[in-house]
Design an enzyme around this catalytic site. Structure first.
Site, PDB file in Angstrom:
ATOM      1  CG  LEU A  99       8.185   2.360   4.798  1.00  0.00           C
ATOM      2  CD1 LEU A  99       7.945   1.125   3.942  1.00  0.00           C
ATOM      3  CD2 LEU A  99       6.894   3.101   5.038  1.00  0.00           C
ATOM      4  CD  GLU A 133       9.771   1.520  10.537  1.00  0.00           C
ATOM      5  OE1 GLU A 133       9.757   2.488   9.762  1.00  0.00           O
ATOM      6  OE2 GLU A 133       9.652   0.339  10.169  1.00  0.00           O
ATOM      7  CE1 TYR A 174       1.048  -0.264   4.442  1.00  0.00           C
ATOM      8  CE2 TYR A 174      -0.050   1.859   4.400  1.00  0.00           C
ATOM      9  CZ  TYR A 174       0.767   0.954   5.035  1.00  0.00           C
ATOM     10  OH  TYR A 174       1.314   1.264   6.252  1.00  0.00           O
TER      11      TYR A 174
HETATM   12  N1  PDD Z   1       2.816   4.960   7.406  1.00  0.00           N
HETATM   13  N2  PDD Z   1       7.486   3.691   8.982  1.00  0.00           N
HETATM   14  C1  PDD Z   1       6.339   2.986   8.991  1.00  0.00           C
HETATM   15  C2  PDD Z   1       6.306   1.679   9.689  1.00  0.00           C
HETATM   16  C3  PDD Z   1       5.181   3.506   8.352  1.00  0.00           C
HETATM   17  O1  PDD Z   1       4.052   2.804   8.353  1.00  0.00           O
HETATM   18  C4  PDD Z   1       5.259   4.773   7.721  1.00  0.00           C
HETATM   19  C5  PDD Z   1       4.083   5.373   6.998  1.00  0.00           C
HETATM   20  C6  PDD Z   1       6.494   5.471   7.743  1.00  0.00           C
HETATM   21  C7  PDD Z   1       6.661   6.818   7.083  1.00  0.00           C
HETATM   22  O2  PDD Z   1       6.676   6.702   5.677  1.00  0.00           O
HETATM   23  P1  PDD Z   1       6.159   7.888   4.752  1.00  0.00           P
HETATM   24  O3  PDD Z   1       6.928   9.091   5.143  1.00  0.00           O
HETATM   25  O4  PDD Z   1       6.451   7.425   3.388  1.00  0.00           O
HETATM   26  O5  PDD Z   1       4.673   8.073   5.033  1.00  0.00           O
HETATM   27  C8  PDD Z   1       7.579   4.887   8.373  1.00  0.00           C
HETATM   28  C9  PDD Z   1       1.640   5.406   6.672  1.00  0.00           C
HETATM   29  C10 PDD Z   1       1.475   6.892   6.711  1.00  0.00           C
HETATM   30  C11 PDD Z   1       0.417   4.654   7.154  1.00  0.00           C
HETATM   31  O6  PDD Z   1       0.569   3.452   7.370  1.00  0.00           O
HETATM   32  O7  PDD Z   1      -0.659   5.239   7.276  1.00  0.00           O
END
Ligand code: PDD
Length: 286
Positions: A206, A182, A33
């Site tokens: 991630l 994280e 996703y």
């Molecule tokens: N989550 N680490 C994890 C485990 C995440 O699920 C997310 C993002 C990030 C940050 O990635 P980005 O900057 O690309 O959004 C880091 C999204 C927002 C979610 O699951 O809703």
């Protein structure tokens, strides 16, 4: 209010959207996703999300459901049809279904399932939670070993948020082999003596799209950035901390495991980075 959602080529009212019960996303979390934010009715860093989606699909030998141009068009059409000014576009691709349950992947020509929907979030930019800052707790990281692939296996992160809630906090940071990986749905940082510290990219975390943009903006603003492993005790002893994600941008952290950071209010680095990030994102939005 009825939302217009997208399923496999069709724009439909949400209550009419259907996916097979044999879909591997549903049965096996065999799905990836993306979450792309929207400000002023425009997409933030669409390109970054499209590139990461392709990488996630490739890592899992999953077919691309359509071209990047078509994906952009679907995102824009959903934002338009739902009148989203500030909010999110959620996209999910699954390996689809060949009409039964089997651990073995279905034939390569089985069409993937593509689903997108919007979430309206007025106040995403001018967020009261960011003025207050978040309280976090630390928990063990017991997720699988390919966290660089953005799969929908979100049960443990979801449990982590519930553990945080039960402890009177807002979120959790995860720890593996003594080091912070994280946050449950964001990347984690602390600031000590003006230096921003965050874990380097690997299969353990991630590769956040917001992380990439924020680190670039921090360097452009002459801030010191160090990508290295760090412990929760270092973060607790920091001047300030924050998280980044597409859904919360830069979110200051004011407390870790009950220990207040600095003055216990959002710090200057996180506050400044949030401002710069939102400003620059608005300019580059498409
Ligand atoms: N989550 N680490 C994890 C485990 C995440 O699920 C997310 C993002 C990030 C940050 O990635 P980005 O900057 O690309 O959004 C880091 C999204 C927002 C979610 O699951 O809703």
């Amino acid at each position: 209010m009825t939302r217009t959602v997208y399923v496999n080529g069709d724009y439909l009212p949400d209550h009419e959207a259907k996916v097979s019960i044999f879909d591997r996303g549903f049965l096996m979390a065999d799905a990836v996703y993306e979450v792309t934010s929207v400000l002023d009715g425009k997409l933030i860093d669409f390109d970054g999300h499209a590139v990461r989606l392709k990488r996630s699909l490739d890592e899992l030998d999953m077919a691309e459901p359509c071209s990047k141009e078509e994906l952009l068009e679907i995102h824009r059409e959903l934002v338009r049809r739902n009148g989203i000014e500030e909010g999110l576009v959620y996209l999910q691709v699954t390996r689809g279904s060949d009409g039964d349950r089997d651990f073995v992947f279905p034939a390569a020509d089985t069409p993937p399932t593509l689903v997108l929907f919007t979430q309206s979030k007025p106040g995403l930019a001018d967020n009261p939670a960011a003025r207050k800052g978040a309280k976090i707790i630390s928990i063990d990281d017991i997720r699988w070993g390919r966290r660089d692939i953005k799969t929908v296996q979100l049960l443990y992160p979801s449990m982590g948020k519930m553990m945080a809630k039960a402890a009177g906090a807002d979120d959790a940071w995860m720890i593996e082999d003594g080091h912070v990986t994280e946050g449950t749905s964001n990347n984690a940082y602390f600031v000590k003596n003006g230096t921003i510290v965050t874990r380097p990219l690997s299969k353990d975390i991630l590769h956040g799209i917001t992380r990439k943009a924020v680190l670039r903006l921090a360097e452009e603003a002459q801030m010191q950035v160090e990508e290295r492993l760090f412990t929760i005790d270092e973060a607790k002893a920091a001047d300030e901390a924050f998280t980044t994600s597409a859904s919360a941008f830069v979110m200051p952290v004011v407390e870790i495991d009950g220990v207040a950071l600095g003055e216990g209010v959002p710090g200057p680095v996180a506050t400044r980075l949030r401002e710069i990030y939102i400003e620059e994102s608005r300019k580059a939005a498409i």
